[in-house]
Write an enzyme that holds these catalytic residues in place. Structure first.
Site, short mmCIF file in Angstrom:
data_model
loop_
_atom_site.label_atom_id
_atom_site.label_comp_id
_atom_site.label_asym_id
_atom_site.label_seq_id
_atom_site.Cartn_x
_atom_site.Cartn_y
_atom_site.Cartn_z
N LYS A 83 -10.94 -8.91 8.37
CA LYS A 83 -10.78 -9.86 9.47
C LYS A 83 -11.07 -9.23 10.84
CE LYS A 83 -7.65 -12.79 6.86
NZ LYS A 83 -8.00 -12.14 5.58
N PHE B 145 0.83 -1.20 0.00
CA PHE B 145 0.00 0.00 0.00
C PHE B 145 0.87 1.25 0.00
CE2 PHE B 145 -1.73 3.60 2.23
CZ PHE B 145 -2.90 3.82 1.55
N ASP C 67 10.12 1.98 14.29
CA ASP C 67 9.08 0.99 14.55
C ASP C 67 7.96 1.68 15.33
OD1 ASP C 67 7.55 -1.25 15.55
OD2 ASP C 67 9.31 -2.52 15.22
N SER D 106 9.29 3.17 8.43
CA SER D 106 9.23 1.71 8.50
C SER D 106 10.51 1.20 9.15
CB SER D 106 9.06 1.09 7.11
OG SER D 106 10.23 1.20 6.34
N LEU E 297 16.47 -2.51 4.35
CA LEU E 297 16.62 -3.00 2.98
C LEU E 297 15.45 -2.57 2.11
CD1 LEU E 297 18.04 -4.67 0.83
CD2 LEU E 297 16.87 -6.71 1.73
N ARG F 57 1.62 -10.09 -1.51
CA ARG F 57 2.50 -11.21 -1.18
C ARG F 57 1.90 -12.08 -0.09
NH1 ARG F 57 8.44 -9.66 0.64
NH2 ARG F 57 7.23 -8.75 2.33
#
Length: 336
Positions: free
Chosen positions: A131, A16, A65, A38, A42, A176
């Site tokens: 969910k 996103f 984080d 984030s 990498l 993914r």
């Protein structure tokens, strides 16, 4: 809308985040700052190859984080708009490591809320999931808790000019770990393991998800959970669209999975408004009434007992349409 604004995206290196950044850079060339927050250096390095600061001087890549409240507060300095996309979302991993999921999805959400209140942020949009409606797994439960925190944050804002809202949608096509890239990878083996051919899921493209978040930034009143009207698909139809020549082997549903997903439960119906392209689940303790909200957005209250489930959705994707969408959005790539 975002020109001359500073925007922070948590989980900004995910699927996103990358789609959102691409759209914002194209649509708002005069954005002041666009901060990618984030924890994966990498992924930030790889994203910087696609969106280099030499070409996009508004971009900032900020390691951190959401669990780290001090670092998050530093990143929020001078920010006008926050889009919260950071989450641990793999259902089996959450079941095996429950408190790790809680620390990111629940405590991280509260860290962000506290930081936004103190930093003077004006708009906050948090991404949720189907969910979170009547959850049966830990991931869904943490996202429901997160949704409640963002909705209730409007109750403690005081005189601050800030609005917190939530966007809830279904499976992102081609993300993914989802079923479509999984089936594409298994196609060469000649066997597709299918949990249950009756299983249904909501389907949304990344582009649609980004547009919904941008709409929320501009129009949300604060406290609502916005739900898009999107099509469903059957898992059996996905298998037929990808590999009709393969053996379709039934393996049974996994722990924590539903046959059908919901985005609005019957219990939500008494506070839900139909706005055309979207539904809005309104908070019980809002500064506005349902009538006020409908007048502002042109909405209509849904019937009592209304529920929005992938199994009873009036809009289903056919095998042929699924094949077209897979070719358009997924073929040759797997979204991170």
């Amino acid at each position: 809308m975002l020109n001359d604004k500073s925007v922070l995206v948590t989980g900004g290196t995910g699927s996103f985040g990358k789609a959102f950044v691409r759209t914002v850079l194209e649509r708002y060339p005069d954005i002041r700052r666009l901060v990618i927050y984030s924890r994966d250096e990498l992924k930030q390095f790889e994203m910087a190859q696609v969106f280099p600061r030499s070409e996009h001087p508004a971009l900032r890549y900020f390691l951190g984080d959401v669990r780290d409240e001090a670092r998050l507060r530093r990143a929020l300095e001078g920010i006008d708009v926050v889009v919260h996309a950071a989450a641990l979302k793999q259902v089996p991993a959450a079941e095996y490591n429950p408190f790790e999921c809680i620390k990111t999805n629940v405590l991280g959400a509260q860290n962000l809320i506290e930081g936004c209140l103190d930093a003077g942020v004006a708009r906050v949009v948090a991404l949720s999931t189907d969910k979170a409606a009547a959850p049966i797994n830990l991931y869904g439960a943490t996202k429901l808790c997160s949704d409640k925190l963002f909705v209730a944050a409007n109750n403690i804002k005081g005189t601050r000019d800030v609005r917190f809202s939530v966007v809830r949608y279904g499976n992102v096509m081609g993300s993914r770990g989802s079923v479509i890239p999984f089936f594409l990878a298994k196609k060469a083996e000649g066997v597709l393991p299918i949990t249950d051919p009756r299983m249904t899921r909501f389907n949304i493209s990344l582009r649609e998800g980004v547009e919904m978040v941008l709409w929320s930034i501009e129009h949300a009143s604060g406290g609502e959970v916005l739900v898009p009207k999107i099509p469903s698909y059957r898992i059996g139809d996905v298998a037929m669209a990808i590999a009709p020549e393969c053996e379709h082997r039934i393996v049974g549903i996994r722990p924590g999975e539903k046959i059908h997903e919901e985005m609005i439960t019957a219990s939500d119906s008494f506070n839900t408004v139909d706005m055309g392209d979207y539904f809005a689940i309104l908070p019980v303790s809002a500064e506005y009434t349902i009538e006020d909200y409908c007048a502002k957005h042109g909405g209509t209250p849904v019937e009592p007992g209304f529920a929005y489930s992938s199994g009873t959705n009036p809009d289903f994707l056919s095998v042929e349409r699924l094949r077209e969408l897979i070719d358009e959005h997924v073929a040759g790539q797997v979204i991170d």
